[in-house]
Design a protein around this motif. Structure first.
Motif, mmCIF file in Angstrom:
data_model
loop_
_atom_site.group_PDB
_atom_site.id
_atom_site.type_symbol
_atom_site.label_atom_id
_atom_site.label_comp_id
_atom_site.label_asym_id
_atom_site.label_seq_id
_atom_site.Cartn_x
_atom_site.Cartn_y
_atom_site.Cartn_z
ATOM 1 N N MET A 354 34.345 34.353 43.923
ATOM 2 C CA MET A 354 35.457 35.092 43.309
ATOM 3 C C MET A 354 36.145 35.950 44.365
ATOM 4 N N LYS A 355 37.370 35.575 44.732
ATOM 5 C CA LYS A 355 38.125 36.331 45.723
ATOM 6 C C LYS A 355 38.911 37.454 45.046
ATOM 7 N N THR A 356 38.978 38.598 45.704
ATOM 8 C CA THR A 356 39.739 39.716 45.131
ATOM 9 C C THR A 356 41.221 39.378 45.007
ATOM 10 N N ASP A 357 41.740 38.554 45.920
ATOM 11 C CA ASP A 357 43.163 38.199 45.877
ATOM 12 C C ASP A 357 43.532 37.412 44.627
ATOM 13 N N TRP A 358 42.556 36.835 43.954
ATOM 14 C CA TRP A 358 42.881 36.067 42.749
ATOM 15 C C TRP A 358 43.370 36.964 41.620
ATOM 16 N N GLY A 359 43.124 38.249 41.746
ATOM 17 C CA GLY A 359 43.632 39.171 40.738
ATOM 18 C C GLY A 359 45.090 39.538 40.932
ATOM 19 N N ILE A 360 45.673 39.149 42.073
ATOM 20 C CA ILE A 360 47.067 39.500 42.364
ATOM 21 C C ILE A 360 47.982 39.101 41.225
ATOM 22 N N SER A 361 47.787 37.910 40.717
ATOM 23 C CA SER A 361 48.734 37.364 39.744
ATOM 24 C C SER A 361 48.384 37.689 38.297
#
Length: 543
Positions: A354-361
């Motif tokens: 789970m990458k933190t950047d996946w929460g960007i969107s």
């Protein structure tokens, strides 16, 4: 004899009147139908310009992120897919750089233009749920959300979702309200556009589908033509990309499986916890500043002295609220809860990295979900306060950005991943190729993180294409046959554990390749960055 001029009471009063007029104009423009769209567009443009200059200063000692360079490389050819991702981010980059040069500032301008467009769409989306006053509060909260400023520095498929996902939710709310076949077509096209950005948007599409099934008014929507026309439209619009997927043997799915599957359950739990904490921390800033803007409404001084609790409680009241469309707000709440909870639970169940950047969107709806709470009362003065907070913070950050950049470089002086001189290496390699062969440098081979910046920074009019021989998901911009025809330069970090595999590929592909070592270092404002050494393999073109 000197005199000191003291402003008269009349002058001070005139200044105060002018200030009050400006404040009244801002609030009126935010709610008047004929002025509000233009005000939001102006805000988005000013935000994009300010933060482009901030990022130019903050990143002055750094090369562009590898994701940005990769998107630039994709944009050199308009394909139906690029190895591991759908094509839209590459298409957008390709169109942008047909107008702007391949320079650092242009990449930051692209990123900020992307988030600026996303801001406007978030405002249009908000108008489907709340009145104009609350919608304007939402868009300024979005501007304060770090994903739309500090964290939005790198243009990539994650960032582009800040345009396509708000557009998708906007199209859904429109279809849910109108329930016509025309609105279904727009919803289907928005869904296809989102899917062409990144497959991760299936989380949002799934959340929208569940919202349609959970909502109390679901039968009115499901018995209308809108959802079924939307599904058919999306499938038809995706056919060219689906054909491409079949032709490349569904390589993007292989990429996802190979890259993000984990067996260490402890690491999975740590990553999910980090993802949750990271996104909560980012969201806390706009929420806290919006709360400050609401508290900072007259007579806040008197309340602070007499009944401090009233500063908070006066913003809440019982009873109906004509400023909120509760039916549409319910859609927003359901969608946001599902996309907030669903992916972390899925990562735990299926052991996904789970990458933190996946929460960007996934969290652009949070400001709207909070502002749409019917019990919340938003006073007109709040709008001016939140804009003032946004402007002061943005201008202060712009003024401080050179100092921040210098401090960051001093604190991370030895971090080659951040301050490595890849742009200098690109220029040296281009010159080396021209000196040896007098032709265009066509192909650079290596790993994504090392060679994508070289593609971007090469001074050749036609930049080289990237080849990733150790990966199964080539972008399609060049082929392994091309390296035999045009030759290539291989670039590899000697400390990378994959070096033996790469050297084996070079030996099999170009056994007579010239092998050298290059060292690069960047100097910024008289300060030296980290020194980096590279193994270089130069294979000549076919005669």
């Amino acid at each position: 004899m000197s005199t000191t001029s003291i402003p008269s009471g009349r002058a001070r009063a005139k200044t105060w009147v002018s200030f009050n007029r400006f404040r009244a104009w801002l609030v009126a423009s935010a709610v008047r139908p004929e002025a509000r769209l233009w005000l939001v567009i102006q805000l988005a443009i000013l935000h994009a310009v300010l933060w482009t200059f901030i990022l130019i200063n903050l990143k002055a000692a750094q090369d562009v992120h590898m994701d940005v360079a990769e998107a630039w490389g994709w944009g050199q050819k308009f394909l139906w897919g690029y190895g591991k991702h759908p094509p839209l981010s590459g298409w957008v980059a390709g169109l942008w750089f047909k107008v702007f040069p391949a320079t650092d500032w242009a990449t930051y301008a692209l990123a900020m233009t992307t988030v600026g467009i996303g801001m406007v769409i978030c405002w249009l989306l908000s108008l489907r749920v709340v009145d104009a006053r609350r919608a304007f509060l939402v868009v300024v909260m979005v501007a304060l959300y770090p994903i739309f400023n500090f964290k939005g520095f790198k243009y990539n498929p994650d960032l582009l979702q800040l345009v396509t996902l708000p557009l998708l939710v906007f199209a859904y709310l429109n279809a849910f309200e109108k329930r016509s076949w025309q609105s279904g077509i727009w919803l289907g096209l928005a869904g296809a556009l989102a899917l062409m950005t990144k497959y991760w948007v299936l989380t949002m599409i799934g959340a929208i589908g569940l919202a349609a099934l959970i909502h109390p008014e679901r039968l009115r929507f499901l018995l209308s033509p809108a959802p079924w026309v939307a599904i058919a439209t999306m499938v038809v619009a995706m056919i060219p990309h689906i054909v491409w997927l079949a032709e490349v043997h569904f390589v993007p799915l292989t990429y996802a499986g190979d890259t993000y599957s984990l067996e260490d359950s402890r690491l999975v739990h740590q990553l999910v916890a980090g993802y949750a904490l990271h996104n909560v921390a980012l969201l806390a800033l706009p929420v806290a500043l919006a709360a400050l803007a609401m508290a900072w409404v007259p007579p806040w001084r008197k309340l602070l002295l007499r009944t401090p609790s009233r500063i908070v409680t006066r913003a809440w009241a019982r009873g109906a609220n004509p400023g909120v469309n509760v039916s549409q707000a319910l859609n927003v709440w359901i969608i946001q809860i599902i996309v907030a909870v669903g992916p972390p639970l899925g990562a735990l169940v299926f052991s996904i990295y789970m990458k933190t950047d996946w929460g960007i969107s996934l969290f652009f709806l949070v400001p709207l979900a909070l502002v749409a709470i019917p019990a919340l009362r938003v006073q007109s003065a709040t709008l001016f306060n939140i804009v003032a907070i946004w402007l002061v913070l943005s201008v202060a950050t712009l003024a401080a950005s050179p100092w921040i950049a210098a401090r960051e470089m001093a604190a991370n002086a030895g971090n080659a991943a951040i301050y490595g001189a890849r742009s200098e290496l690109a220029r040296e390699l281009t010159q080396a190729w021209h000196t040896r062969f007098g032709s265009r440098w066509a192909v650079v081979a290596g790993t994504m993180e090392q060679i994508q910046p070289l593609v971007f920074y090469s001074p050749d009019l036609r930049h080289p294409s990237a080849l990733l021989p150790l990966e199964a998901w080539d972008s399609g911009l060049t082929s392994r046959d091309d390296v035999k025809t045009y030759g290539f330069i291989g670039v590899f970090d000697p400390t990378d554990g994959r070096l033996p595999a790469f050297e084996k590929w070079v030996s099999e592909t170009a056994p007579n390749a010239e092998r050298i070592v290059m060292t690069t270092r960047r100097f910024v404002h008289g300060k030296a960055g980290p020194s980096m050494s590279w193994n270089i393999y130069i294979a000549p073109p076919a005669k």
